[in-house]
Structure formats: C-alpha cells, structure tokens
Design an enzyme around this catalytic site. Structure first.
Site, PDB file in Angstrom:
ATOM      1  N   ASN A  15       1.434   9.279  15.745  1.00 27.82           N
ATOM      2  CA  ASN A  15       1.407   8.043  14.978  1.00 27.82           C
ATOM      3  C   ASN A  15       0.885   6.936  15.895  1.00 27.82           C
ATOM      4  OD1 ASN A  15       3.964   6.224  13.086  1.00 27.82           O
ATOM      5  ND2 ASN A  15       1.809   6.426  12.714  1.00 27.82           N
ATOM      6  N   CYS A  76       9.348   0.877  10.974  1.00 32.76           N
ATOM      7  CA  CYS A  76       8.479   1.896  11.568  1.00 32.76           C
ATOM      8  C   CYS A  76       9.278   2.608  12.651  1.00 32.76           C
ATOM      9  CB  CYS A  76       7.207   1.274  12.146  1.00 32.76           C
ATOM     10  SG  CYS A  76       6.109   2.494  12.921  1.00 32.76           S
ATOM     11  N   GLY A  77       9.793   3.777  12.320  1.00 28.41           N
ATOM     12  CA  GLY A  77      10.632   4.511  13.264  1.00 28.41           C
ATOM     13  C   GLY A  77       9.883   4.984  14.487  1.00 28.41           C
ATOM     14  N   CYS A 224       4.984   9.745  10.409  1.00 28.32           N
ATOM     15  CA  CYS A 224       5.661   8.546   9.916  1.00 28.32           C
ATOM     16  C   CYS A 224       7.155   8.784  10.023  1.00 28.32           C
ATOM     17  CB  CYS A 224       5.265   8.254   8.470  1.00 28.32           C
ATOM     18  SG  CYS A 224       6.129   6.828   7.758  1.00 28.32           S
TER      19      CYS A 224
END
Length: 301
Positions: A15, A76-77, A224
């Site tokens: 990501n 947003c992890g 994600c």
C-alpha cells in the site's frame, strides 16, 4: 517558514504511503499537492499521512489523511503503521496515540518490527456508515452487479471502520474478478452517499481469508488495512470464521499478510502487520514539488 517539509515514501504490504512531517506548521498538505504528487510515478501513492502537532492532550500527533485524488480520508490502517515506524525510528518510542477525524488510534511497534494498530469499534448502523437506504441488518444488504438472475457480485456486508466499506463474499480467487471494471461503479453507487471502499473476500480456511480491494479515492490498491479489518469483522459476523484471522492480501507482494483480531471484550479491531521505508526527501506541501534524497546527488521534480 520554509516552503518545504520532510517526507518519506513508505509502504504497508505494498500500500503506497507518503508520510509528510507537518509538525511545527499551521498549513496543510493541499489537494493540489496531492494530485501533483500522485501524477509523478516516483511519488504515486494511495494515501498521504500528514503528521501534525497534537490537538488533544495525551496524543502524539494529529494525522491528516489524503487520498490520491486529493480528497480526505478518515482512516488508513496501513498508513498508520508507516507513521508508527517513522516516529519510532525518530524517537525510540514504541507506543503511540494518534488523533484523526475518525477518532483516536492506539498503536505499538513490537520487537519483531511488526506494528499493531487498534482501529476502534466497527459501526453497523445503516445511517452512520452511511447508506442511502435503511437496513435493519447490515450483515447482508440488497445490492448487486450483473444480471438479476445471475449477478457477478451481490449481497455485501457493510460497515464503517472510520470509513465506509462493502465486503462481497466470493467463491473463487478475488484476483479472477475484473475489479478495475466493477470497483468504480460500486464505489460511486447511489447506496453510498459518501462513496465506499469495495472488497472481494474469499474464505480459504476457518482462520484464513483472501482479499482484494478497490479503495475509495485511490482505486485498485495493493493493500488496504481498514478493508482487511472490515473483511475479518464481516467473516465473524456472518459465521464464516472466528474473531481472529489472517488476511492474505491477494494483490500485495509475496508474504503479504495481516493478522486481524476483533476483540470480544471491547469489540475493538486490532490489526497487526509490517511497514517498510523506501526513500525520503523534501516536498512543498502547497504545490507538491519535491526533491528526492539519493546517495549520489538528488533529483528535483
């Protein structure tokens, strides 16, 4: 005030994340800067994590999150893990508390380098996700893509993990579906007034899921984190798995896995996974022009 700030290109399971240090400043990373950075292959990203001075007592930073189209994101992890790694390297701390528009995030870096982020409680109320229509049970709602008698995707689980998510359960490899085609249609479906993240999820075993995500405001993404959390919660809510699973992120690089636990004692979702630093430089947060630091010279854009 200098026109440039330090930033780092990082990733969480692939990501693509830009971590921008805005501490000590009153301005913000602009939408124009985000769009300009995403247009350059060197800085193309899924999310910008802009680190600001803390606004609340007991927190380490305020995090402003931008998507690659310049819009704001609530959570947003994977990006949060990147922020933890960057600040841990700078300060030597292992435990952090961040504030975002979605609330408080607690995180810890472990001895093996993995990072756990407490993503908070999932939200299931239809009007808080939000949805355009009322559903008493959001474990399965009426929504499909394809012919009525033979839909390609249908009946997703929906929730908010700080941002809206729709999880479509599939019986074959999520990579076999044309998510580049269906993703934009579903993200912008009238059912989702604030748009939504779209995830295809497959059960591989009672403790292992495989996912692929079309990310709201970013498109197809290698990973994600909040979508992985949503898939794990949906799996438990619908009786497919227990409350702790491994997520094999189909589009991530090799060994791209996250561990997700939906804790029974407080209903918080805890995500554990890696973060990786790639390179750093300086950037103008207004225009997006940047200079990449290199071992031999530097490259200005």
């Amino acid at each position: 005030m200098s026109n440039t700030v330090e930033f780092a290109r990082m990733n969480g399971l692939g990501n693509k994340i830009l971590v921008v240090d805005m501490r000590g400043r009153k301005d913000v990373v602009t939408a124009a800067a985000a769009i300009a950075l995403n247009a350059d292959p060197a800085t193309e990203f899924d999310q910008i994590m802009a680190i600001h001075d803390p606004k609340a007592e007991g927190t380490d930073a305020w995090i402003d999150i931008l998507n690659s189209d310049g819009t704001k994101a609530q959570a947003c992890g994977n990006g949060t893990r990147c922020v933890v790694q960057a600040l841990a390297a700078e300060t030597g701390k292992k435990v952090f508390t961040f504030q975002t528009v979605a609330g408080i995030l607690n995180a810890v870096e472990h001895e093996d380098g993995t990072i756990s982020v407490d993503m908070g409680r999932p939200v299931f109320d239809w009007d808080k996700i939000p949805l355009a229509e009322e559903f008493a049970d959001t474990r399965r709602i009426e929504l499909q893509i394809g012919p009525i008698d033979n839909p390609v995707l249908h009946s997703p689980s929906v929730m908010s993990m700080g941002n809206p998510h729709a999880i479509f359960w599939v019986d074959k490899d999520p990579m076999s579906y044309d998510l580049a085609r269906f993703g934009p249609l579903l993200e912008n479906h009238p059912m989702f007034p604030e748009r939504a993240n779209i995830t295809l999820a497959q059960v591989l075993s009672p403790t292992l899921l495989r996912t692929r995500t079309w990310e709201r405001g970013a498109g197809l993404t290698l990973a994600c984190g909040s979508a992985a959390c949503s898939a794990a919660v949906s799996a438990a809510r619908t009786g497919r798995t227990g409350r702790k699973v491994t997520i094999d992120v189909a589009s991530a690089p090799a060994s791209g896995q996250l561990t997700i636990e939906w804790r029974e004692n407080d209903d918080h979702v805890v995500m554990t996974g890696p973060a990786e630093w790639e390179w750093s430089g300086v950037v103008d947060p207004v225009t997006g022009s940047f200079t990449r630091a290199q071992e031999q010279g530097a490259q200005a854009r």
